[in-house]
Motif scaffolding. Structure first.
Motif, PDB file in Angstrom:
ATOM      1  N   ALA A  73      82.291  12.220  42.844  1.00 45.97           N
ATOM      2  CA  ALA A  73      82.429  13.237  44.106  1.00 45.97           C
ATOM      3  C   ALA A  73      82.459  14.681  43.214  1.00 45.97           C
ATOM      4  CB  ALA A  73      83.551  13.160  44.828  1.00 45.97           C
ATOM      5  N   LEU A  74      83.075  14.954  42.160  1.00 47.39           N
ATOM      6  CA  LEU A  74      83.060  16.244  41.580  1.00 47.39           C
ATOM      7  C   LEU A  74      81.767  16.351  41.157  1.00 47.39           C
ATOM      8  CD1 LEU A  74      86.550  16.100  39.674  1.00 47.39           C
ATOM      9  CD2 LEU A  74      86.160  17.458  41.751  1.00 47.39           C
ATOM     10  N   LYS A  78      79.919  18.505  44.155  1.00 48.73           N
ATOM     11  CA  LYS A  78      80.450  19.916  43.717  1.00 48.73           C
ATOM     12  C   LYS A  78      81.235  20.448  44.605  1.00 48.73           C
ATOM     13  CE  LYS A  78      76.014  20.485  40.932  1.00 48.73           C
ATOM     14  NZ  LYS A  78      75.700  18.926  40.806  1.00 48.73           N
ATOM     15  N   PRO A  79      82.447  20.042  44.853  1.00 44.47           N
ATOM     16  CA  PRO A  79      83.361  20.524  45.869  1.00 44.47           C
ATOM     17  C   PRO A  79      84.185  21.963  45.207  1.00 44.47           C
ATOM     18  CG  PRO A  79      84.308  18.816  44.767  1.00 44.47           C
ATOM     19  CD  PRO A  79      82.973  18.739  44.660  1.00 44.47           C
ATOM     20  N   SER A  89      90.694  29.270  45.053  1.00 44.68           N
ATOM     21  CA  SER A  89      90.879  29.072  43.514  1.00 44.68           C
ATOM     22  C   SER A  89      91.389  27.477  43.557  1.00 44.68           C
ATOM     23  CB  SER A  89      92.241  29.774  43.141  1.00 44.68           C
ATOM     24  OG  SER A  89      91.743  31.342  43.524  1.00 44.68           O
ATOM     25  N   PRO A  90      90.332  26.710  43.361  1.00 45.36           N
ATOM     26  CA  PRO A  90      90.698  25.369  43.309  1.00 45.36           C
ATOM     27  C   PRO A  90      91.422  24.798  42.065  1.00 45.36           C
ATOM     28  CG  PRO A  90      88.200  25.601  43.716  1.00 45.36           C
ATOM     29  CD  PRO A  90      88.950  26.978  43.246  1.00 45.36           C
ATOM     30  N   ARG A  91      92.439  23.973  42.196  1.00 47.86           N
ATOM     31  CA  ARG A  91      93.344  23.491  41.154  1.00 47.86           C
ATOM     32  C   ARG A  91      93.249  21.979  41.038  1.00 47.86           C
ATOM     33  NH1 ARG A  91      97.204  26.754  43.999  1.00 47.86           N
ATOM     34  NH2 ARG A  91      97.187  28.925  43.407  1.00 47.86           N
ATOM     35  N   PHE A  92      92.074  21.445  41.327  1.00 49.63           N
ATOM     36  CA  PHE A  92      91.921  19.989  41.315  1.00 49.63           C
ATOM     37  C   PHE A  92      90.913  19.579  40.248  1.00 49.63           C
ATOM     38  CE2 PHE A  92      89.171  21.378  44.706  1.00 49.63           C
ATOM     39  CZ  PHE A  92      88.114  20.985  44.281  1.00 49.63           C
TER      40      PHE A  92
END
Length: 92
Positions: A73-74, A78-79, A89-92
């Motif tokens: 999925a990443l 492209k989440p 600010s994504p942290r995954f």
């Protein structure tokens, strides 16, 4: 049915996740929430937490945590980029 309209891709389940067909998630069609985005379905809403990467189903107001984004999925959807485009600010 609601979730199937959210992810319309098939295949590409092995790295480098490029051999898929279908349309990746159209993030611009999702609504922004205080922590991410939501795909509104007829019965089930798919909530995306842009901080943690957790996907949650909302069924008539009852939230059911489902899973975080997979490696596929990443790459395919492209989440991370979509969340950054919305000011998170994504942290995954």
């Amino acid at each position: 049915m609601d979730f199937r309209s959210f992810d319309q891709t098939q295949g590409g389940y092995e790295p480098p996740y490029t051999d898929f067909t279908g349309q990746p998630i159209r993030w611009q069609e999702l609504d922004t929430t205080t922590v991410g985005m939501v795909h509104r379905g007829y019965v089930v809403d798919v909530l995306i937490n842009c901080r943690s990467g957790m996907m949650t189903f909302d069924v008539f107001g009852m939230e059911i945590p489902w899973r975080s984004f997979s490696e596929r999925a990443l790459v395919v959807h492209k989440p991370w980029d979509a969340c950054e485009d919305r000011g998170f600010s994504p942290r995954f």
